[in-house]
Design an enzyme around this catalytic site. Sequence first.
Site, PDB file in Angstrom:
ATOM      1  N   ASP A 109       0.802  -1.223   0.000  1.00  0.00           N
ATOM      2  CA  ASP A 109       0.000   0.000   0.000  1.00  0.00           C
ATOM      3  C   ASP A 109       0.835   1.274   0.000  1.00  0.00           C
ATOM      4  O   ASP A 109       0.300   2.369   0.154  1.00  0.00           O
ATOM      5  CB  ASP A 109      -0.949   0.010   1.199  1.00  0.00           C
ATOM      6  CG  ASP A 109      -0.218  -0.149   2.528  1.00  0.00           C
ATOM      7  OD1 ASP A 109       1.012  -0.289   2.512  1.00  0.00           O
ATOM      8  OD2 ASP A 109      -0.889  -0.125   3.579  1.00  0.00           O
ATOM      9  N   LYS A 114       6.743   5.397  17.171  1.00  0.00           N
ATOM     10  CA  LYS A 114       5.715   6.374  17.533  1.00  0.00           C
ATOM     11  C   LYS A 114       6.126   7.225  18.734  1.00  0.00           C
ATOM     12  O   LYS A 114       5.518   7.172  19.800  1.00  0.00           O
ATOM     13  CB  LYS A 114       4.383   5.662  17.796  1.00  0.00           C
ATOM     14  CG  LYS A 114       3.834   4.970  16.557  1.00  0.00           C
ATOM     15  CD  LYS A 114       2.478   4.335  16.788  1.00  0.00           C
ATOM     16  CE  LYS A 114       1.974   3.685  15.503  1.00  0.00           C
ATOM     17  NZ  LYS A 114       0.678   3.009  15.678  1.00  0.00           N
ATOM     18  N   ASP A 131       1.497   8.194   3.143  1.00  0.00           N
ATOM     19  CA  ASP A 131       0.698   7.144   3.761  1.00  0.00           C
ATOM     20  C   ASP A 131      -0.760   7.462   3.451  1.00  0.00           C
ATOM     21  O   ASP A 131      -1.324   8.404   4.002  1.00  0.00           O
ATOM     22  CB  ASP A 131       0.945   7.140   5.269  1.00  0.00           C
ATOM     23  CG  ASP A 131      -0.034   6.272   6.033  1.00  0.00           C
ATOM     24  OD1 ASP A 131      -0.718   5.448   5.406  1.00  0.00           O
ATOM     25  OD2 ASP A 131      -0.123   6.417   7.269  1.00  0.00           O
TER      26      ASP A 131
END
Length: 346
Positions: A106, A157, A217
Amino acid sequence: MKALVLAGGKGTRLRPLTDKLPKPMVPVANRPQLEHLLLLLRRHGIDEVVITLGYCGQEIEDYFGDGSRLDLRIAYEREESLLGTGGAIVQAKHHFDDSFLVCNADIVTDLNISALVHFHLERNALVTIATTWVEDPTPYGLVESDAKGRIQRFLEKPSLEEVTTNYINAGLYVLEPDALEWFPLRTPLSIEREVFPRLLERGKALYAYNSDNYWIDMGTPEKYILLHRHLLSRTAELPGCAFPASGVAVDKTTKIFAGARVIGPVLIGPRAQILPGATVGPFAVIGANTHVGPGAVVRDSVLWDGVQVGAGAELISTVVGQGTTVPPSVRFVQRAVTAETVTQER
């Protein structure tokens, strides 16, 4: 060189658009995102590809088949259970006996894969991770490297206070077969969170290829629309997706009725119809066999194939899934709707 494309994920952040569709098959500029990625691989001389399949995987295999249409040879590996990125690589390892490329299906990028591979081989790396610079790295995994590209630390993160670099894992790697010896034999297994840190702890030669190529993204409807803004404004270009300088790309089989307005930049696919009084654009993508009804407005939106937009409807910053009928006179702003959810969105 061969490539392994990891296409087993569910794309949950794009729901409801991915309720019945694997994320790699989500259309980008009217063709599946995975097709853009495969064309990028082909551009850089990769002609053998293995695709791992999971959620709705049959749709991927049915569309691409053996790959001959794209001048590729494609093989498939089915995940019968959730394997994770690392587990999927282990399952497919029998396809590879030399340096190979791994990429998430993706990712949307125009990365110079040839330069990435050259960088990897030149440094005699065990693993090279393509990284990309982002404005806000806190939702991602940071990859810290020294001046020669040798990876020093991974940080997943981070908070704003913890950020030491804006380069993040871009979801594309070059691996040596020997790296697979260090993959734990368990599933699900994450290559990003488990395997790479383990290799780093053991002092293995892990490198980061810092790239300034386009990367996004598209995991949310908002980012998906932003991607199309970039493509339509020609600030980004993908293989098989070049727009004319005029900013208006209309298929020759499309019918634009008298009184309709098309305001570039726009992309309108085959056999679409823009009826009298309708306004399409700017920043609109219209799929094949889609009809925009009289007086309707479609702006900063992406309509997939076979959509029917009712008279007087207004779609602003909205994604409409395949085969959806949008009722007359509704107004959708910043929505993602499908045939199953359209009545709930009113």
